[in-house]
Design an enzyme around this catalytic site. Sequence first.
Site, PDB file in Angstrom:
ATOM      1  NE  ARG A   1      -3.634  -2.297   2.532  1.00 39.02           N
ATOM      2  CZ  ARG A   1      -3.506  -3.210   3.492  1.00 39.02           C
ATOM      3  NH1 ARG A   1      -2.641  -3.038   4.478  1.00 39.02           N
ATOM      4  NH2 ARG A   1      -4.255  -4.292   3.481  1.00 39.02           N
TER       5      ARG A   1
ATOM      6  CG  ASP B   1     -14.969  -4.817  -1.894  1.00 39.47           C
ATOM      7  OD1 ASP B   1     -13.747  -5.013  -1.774  1.00 39.47           O
ATOM      8  OD2 ASP B   1     -15.828  -5.697  -1.654  1.00 39.47           O
ATOM      9  CB  SER B   2     -18.754  -7.185  -4.905  1.00 37.50           C
ATOM     10  OG  SER B   2     -17.936  -8.063  -4.173  1.00 37.50           O
TER      11      SER B   2
ATOM     12  CG  ASN C   1     -20.095  -1.895 -10.150  1.00 38.80           C
ATOM     13  OD1 ASN C   1     -20.655  -2.933 -10.507  1.00 38.80           O
ATOM     14  ND2 ASN C   1     -19.967  -0.836 -10.935  1.00 38.80           N
TER      15      ASN C   1
ATOM     16  CG  ASP D   1      -5.579  -6.706  -3.227  1.00 37.03           C
ATOM     17  OD1 ASP D   1      -5.181  -7.850  -3.518  1.00 37.03           O
ATOM     18  OD2 ASP D   1      -5.567  -6.250  -2.065  1.00 37.03           O
TER      19      ASP D   1
ATOM     20  CB  CYS E   1      -3.796 -13.130  -2.625  1.00 39.08           C
ATOM     21  SG  CYS E   1      -5.570 -13.163  -2.860  1.00 39.08           S
TER      22      CYS E   1
HETATM   23  N1  SAH Z   1      -7.270  -4.306  -1.296  1.00 41.49           N
HETATM   24  C1  SAH Z   1      -7.691  -4.773   0.006  1.00 41.49           C
HETATM   25  C2  SAH Z   1      -7.914  -6.262   0.097  1.00 41.49           C
HETATM   26  C3  SAH Z   1      -8.816  -6.853  -0.941  1.00 41.49           C
HETATM   27  S1  SAH Z   1      -9.508  -8.379  -0.501  1.00 41.49           S
HETATM   28  C4  SAH Z   1      -6.699  -4.302   1.044  1.00 41.49           C
HETATM   29  O1  SAH Z   1      -5.764  -3.558   0.750  1.00 41.49           O
HETATM   30  O2  SAH Z   1      -6.862  -4.669   2.207  1.00 41.49           O
HETATM   31  C5  SAH Z   1     -10.533  -8.732  -1.867  1.00 41.49           C
HETATM   32  C6  SAH Z   1     -11.817  -7.943  -1.926  1.00 41.49           C
HETATM   33  O3  SAH Z   1     -12.453  -8.255  -3.151  1.00 41.49           O
HETATM   34  C7  SAH Z   1     -12.845  -8.231  -0.839  1.00 41.49           C
HETATM   35  O4  SAH Z   1     -13.150  -7.071  -0.144  1.00 41.49           O
HETATM   36  C8  SAH Z   1     -14.089  -8.722  -1.606  1.00 41.49           C
HETATM   37  O5  SAH Z   1     -15.298  -8.223  -1.076  1.00 41.49           O
HETATM   38  C9  SAH Z   1     -13.839  -8.147  -2.973  1.00 41.49           C
HETATM   39  N2  SAH Z   1     -14.525  -8.850  -4.068  1.00 41.49           N
HETATM   40  C10 SAH Z   1     -14.724 -10.182  -4.217  1.00 41.49           C
HETATM   41  N3  SAH Z   1     -15.357 -10.445  -5.385  1.00 41.49           N
HETATM   42  C11 SAH Z   1     -15.559  -9.249  -5.978  1.00 41.49           C
HETATM   43  C12 SAH Z   1     -16.172  -8.851  -7.216  1.00 41.49           C
HETATM   44  N4  SAH Z   1     -16.668  -9.761  -8.071  1.00 41.49           N
HETATM   45  N5  SAH Z   1     -16.219  -7.546  -7.505  1.00 41.49           N
HETATM   46  C13 SAH Z   1     -15.716  -6.625  -6.661  1.00 41.49           C
HETATM   47  N6  SAH Z   1     -15.117  -6.943  -5.485  1.00 41.49           N
HETATM   48  C14 SAH Z   1     -15.043  -8.233  -5.158  1.00 41.49           C
END
Ligand code: SAH
Length: 402
Positions: free
Chosen positions: A217, A257-258, A284, A306, A346
């Site tokens: 980050r 985020d979804s 979304n 991510d 990940c």
């Molecule tokens: N970037 C964050 C961690 C991301 S974890 C950080 O720095 O801490 C992955 C995220 O993806 C989760 O919050 C999950 O809700 C989201 N996610 C999962 N499927 C998704 C989709 N189809 N569209 C958007 N977000 C999604």
Amino acid sequence: MKTHEMIRSVRLRASLKKQRLGRHPWILATSIEEPKDTPAVGELVELTHHDGRWVGRGLYNPHSRIRIRMLSWSPNEQIDAAWLDTRLDRALDLRRTMPGSSQLDAVRLVFSEADFLSGLIVDRFQSHLVVQVTAAAILPWLDQIAQRLKDQYNPESISLQIDERTARSEGIEPRSEVIQGVLPDSPIEIRENDLRWIIDLRQGQKTGYYLDQRDNRMAAARWTPPDAKVLDVCTYVGGFALTIARHANPSQIIAVDSSAKALEWAQSNAQRNELGDRVVWEQNDFYASLAQRLEKREQFDMIVLDPPRLAGSRDQVARALAAYHRLNYLAVRILKPGGILVTCSCSGRVSRSDFVSMLYGVATRVGRDMQILENRGAAPDHPVSIHCPETDYLKCVIARVL
Ligand code: SAH
């Protein structure tokens, strides 16, 4: 703990005669001859080659595809209580000596295969510890592990987590309970990267914060161009978006985020840090969000991707790479010339080279030049064991797209 002489032997299959095990800690069911008299869950066994030559010692689980979690490759090493304390201390020592550790409120103290303790994860959030068990074979050692952690950290609480995925693959029940001390009624707060984050320890593994992306980050914030328009896709509780808002000088940040719950959490983190007006939060789907922006011809100076783990097992790798391709392709299409892409994976099963090849495919398809500026991994409290490529699970590539 059993003495040396009483340990049962398990033989590798004859077909594996030539194969080098390379000290990989997982011995799969398909690699061994099923012993006639099945060892119990967590029983210490000796692994031998088919011809009887000694290989090492590990913990057996007849219900898991990972049949043996290897612990030692040296015949003189006794696996007993003192051994476990030493191995735990080795992990804890790293966290005490790693650069910047004294400033950390939250840190991963033990990281499974990466600390040569397959199946055991321990996180510290201030004075609270969360033990996550990912191998049933570790469970008989739980009391001793808790005792060692108590001796070393004197925590206010120790919680135990076994998630459903582990439970299914290891033949045990999921668990989420406090095993020592008491948890506070309300969420606690940690400081990281000069920001305050809410941690909800009662939520189990979903504490609301990923420790592994800590340094990435900050790296993203360092690469943010001045006055940039930034898109943070899969922001969860605002990890990249808020770090960029705090440490860089973007003109606009949109975070997607979804999950409504995650975004609620993100907004609360934003307010706590007096950044409430700096980020636009959008609930979304990642594909939809990128495709809609492409349609509207929106353009960004920086995009962070991510997504959650897209490949959980080896047979899902091809599909996951196709999903990464689609996601990165859409992102690159809405990235300005010279824009910065921070793209993460990940999935432990997706190798770093496969991930970079996927990016190569994207750059070739869009017909643009791409430069890798940083090829990053997880923060150093998530080390990589050279013997277990799966521990190099977090890829974070920072690239410039011309
Ligand atoms: N970037 C964050 C961690 C991301 S974890 C950080 O720095 O801490 C992955 C995220 O993806 C989760 O919050 C999950 O809700 C989201 N996610 C999962 N499927 C998704 C989709 N189809 N569209 C958007 N977000 C999604």
